[in-house]
Scaffold this motif. Sequence first.
Motif, PDB file in Angstrom:
ATOM      1  N   TRP A  33     -60.232  -2.852 -26.542  1.00 56.54           N
ATOM      2  CA  TRP A  33     -61.518  -2.144 -26.543  1.00 56.54           C
ATOM      3  C   TRP A  33     -62.507  -2.733 -27.536  1.00 56.54           C
ATOM      4  O   TRP A  33     -63.718  -2.566 -27.390  1.00 56.54           O
ATOM      5  N   ASN A  34     -62.037  -3.469 -28.548  1.00 56.67           N
ATOM      6  CA  ASN A  34     -62.949  -3.978 -29.575  1.00 56.67           C
ATOM      7  C   ASN A  34     -63.063  -5.503 -29.568  1.00 56.67           C
ATOM      8  O   ASN A  34     -63.409  -6.116 -30.568  1.00 56.67           O
ATOM      9  N   VAL A  35     -62.751  -6.112 -28.409  1.00 56.94           N
ATOM     10  CA  VAL A  35     -62.833  -7.571 -28.287  1.00 56.94           C
ATOM     11  C   VAL A  35     -63.757  -7.940 -27.135  1.00 56.94           C
ATOM     12  O   VAL A  35     -63.590  -7.438 -26.015  1.00 56.94           O
ATOM     13  N   VAL A  36     -64.725  -8.795 -27.405  1.00 56.17           N
ATOM     14  CA  VAL A  36     -65.552  -9.341 -26.327  1.00 56.17           C
ATOM     15  C   VAL A  36     -64.647 -10.189 -25.429  1.00 56.17           C
ATOM     16  O   VAL A  36     -63.986 -11.113 -25.914  1.00 56.17           O
ATOM     17  N   PRO A  37     -64.565  -9.872 -24.126  1.00 54.49           N
ATOM     18  CA  PRO A  37     -63.595 -10.549 -23.262  1.00 54.49           C
ATOM     19  C   PRO A  37     -63.932 -12.013 -23.029  1.00 54.49           C
ATOM     20  O   PRO A  37     -65.094 -12.372 -22.831  1.00 54.49           O
ATOM     21  N   GLU A  38     -62.862 -12.835 -23.037  1.00 51.57           N
ATOM     22  CA  GLU A  38     -63.064 -14.262 -22.794  1.00 51.57           C
ATOM     23  C   GLU A  38     -62.724 -14.662 -21.359  1.00 51.57           C
ATOM     24  O   GLU A  38     -62.964 -15.798 -20.959  1.00 51.57           O
ATOM     25  N   ARG A  39     -62.206 -13.734 -20.573  1.00 49.50           N
ATOM     26  CA  ARG A  39     -61.857 -14.054 -19.187  1.00 49.50           C
ATOM     27  C   ARG A  39     -61.936 -12.797 -18.328  1.00 49.50           C
ATOM     28  O   ARG A  39     -61.555 -11.707 -18.772  1.00 49.50           O
ATOM     29  N   CYS A  40     -62.417 -12.967 -17.126  1.00 47.95           N
ATOM     30  CA  CYS A  40     -62.484 -11.864 -16.171  1.00 47.95           C
ATOM     31  C   CYS A  40     -62.316 -12.446 -14.766  1.00 47.95           C
ATOM     32  O   CYS A  40     -62.890 -13.494 -14.448  1.00 47.95           O
ATOM     33  N   GLU A  41     -61.501 -11.770 -13.943  1.00 49.86           N
ATOM     34  CA  GLU A  41     -61.285 -12.217 -12.572  1.00 49.86           C
ATOM     35  C   GLU A  41     -61.716 -11.130 -11.593  1.00 49.86           C
ATOM     36  O   GLU A  41     -61.468  -9.943 -11.817  1.00 49.86           O
ATOM     37  N   VAL A  42     -62.326 -11.568 -10.504  1.00 49.00           N
ATOM     38  CA  VAL A  42     -62.824 -10.662  -9.472  1.00 49.00           C
ATOM     39  C   VAL A  42     -62.276 -11.126  -8.128  1.00 49.00           C
ATOM     40  O   VAL A  42     -62.398 -12.301  -7.770  1.00 49.00           O
ATOM     41  N   THR A  43     -61.665 -10.214  -7.396  1.00 44.87           N
ATOM     42  CA  THR A  43     -61.117 -10.531  -6.078  1.00 44.87           C
ATOM     43  C   THR A  43     -62.149 -10.222  -4.996  1.00 44.87           C
ATOM     44  O   THR A  43     -62.778  -9.162  -5.018  1.00 44.87           O
ATOM     45  N   VAL A  44     -62.288 -11.157  -4.060  1.00 50.29           N
ATOM     46  CA  VAL A  44     -63.241 -10.990  -2.958  1.00 50.29           C
ATOM     47  C   VAL A  44     -62.484 -11.099  -1.637  1.00 50.29           C
ATOM     48  O   VAL A  44     -61.743 -12.060  -1.411  1.00 50.29           O
ATOM     49  N   ASP A  45     -62.674 -10.115  -0.786  1.00 53.25           N
ATOM     50  CA  ASP A  45     -62.101 -10.132   0.565  1.00 53.25           C
ATOM     51  C   ASP A  45     -63.215 -10.452   1.558  1.00 53.25           C
ATOM     52  O   ASP A  45     -64.192  -9.717   1.653  1.00 53.25           O
TER      53      ASP A  45
END
Length: 363
Positions: free
Chosen positions: A234-246
């Motif tokens: 909760w207190n870390v700026v995220p360095e990775r994010c994944e999004v799934t697309v159908d």
Amino acid sequence: MDIADLTEELVAIPSHRAGDHDERAAGDFIASWLRERTDATVRRDGAGNVIARKGTGPSLALVGHHDVVPPDDSQIEGDDYAVERRNGRLYGRGTADMKGCVAAAMLAFAAVDPAGELVFASFVGEEQGGIGCRAAIEDGFAPDYAVVGEGSTGYSAAGVTDVAVAHKGRRGSTIVAEGEAAHASEPEAGENAVYRACDAVDVVRDVQFPETAVLGHSLSGSVAVTEIDGGSAWNVVPERCEVTVDERTVPGERAPLERVETVDGVSLRIDQDLPPMACGDAAFADAVQSAAAAAQDGTPEQVVKPHATDAGWLADAGTDCVVVGAAEPGEAHTADESVSIDVLDRCRAIYGRVARMWDGAQN
């Protein structure tokens, strides 16, 4: 042999990809049945597919698959799958998708003196992205025409077995957004991967859905974001994010999802691409529709399916395909999966009629 009896025998054999319940026993049963009851050349290829041939001339294939998705607990009876006959229907895993129509194709294949070369093929691994069909194609499987026994009943009207001349494909993609981690108290010290992913999602939302027409029938695709996963605390700026697309694809078209890569730190990964199907031979589609009309009281129509099948792989390799089968929308992959015995027998009759008259010369 009675269609219900044969379907019951085939359905009872476990054939989902898990440990000792893979497709081998079902494939053994099909191959043995064909060898005992026909003079066709029957072989098992390296993938486990069952392929039989008889006759000469342009080739028509009756195509199915004998693997199933894992059963619900209620569909297991000891070491076998449970099968129940009730109110004119067969209940059990694989009755609708699609051992019932494999049985119908087996009976038609055995009974018919074909107009050209008649091929029977039951593939493994359809539920895992067409593993068996793709292996067969790589090994030279290339019929001129194919009737694929996936569901086409109940599309134009309840109880009517239609002829699907096209179906959508499915492309599954992952948008990968990368940034730089930082403490959330100093967000400017990092690059927020979730923000970049959100910018990429906005690009997806603006993408036009692909559309096309097959033998006069319109087919529209779709694109939808279905999952998002990013961040570590909760207190870390995220360095990775994944999004799934159908994406549901249509013949000859794909949505321009690569546009997401215009966003800094974003890349696109294609995880699965099941091809759509389009029948390119109107005379073949019309002939199968005529055979379907002769086998039932209802009036079958040429329709399009929303779901990918092995017909997509075959069409992509040059085979003109249609889909004709007993399964109704919503029957497959359910805990109460079932199929109409009368419609299975109807499909057997349709397959036989097509095989007797189609030699590729009608057009």
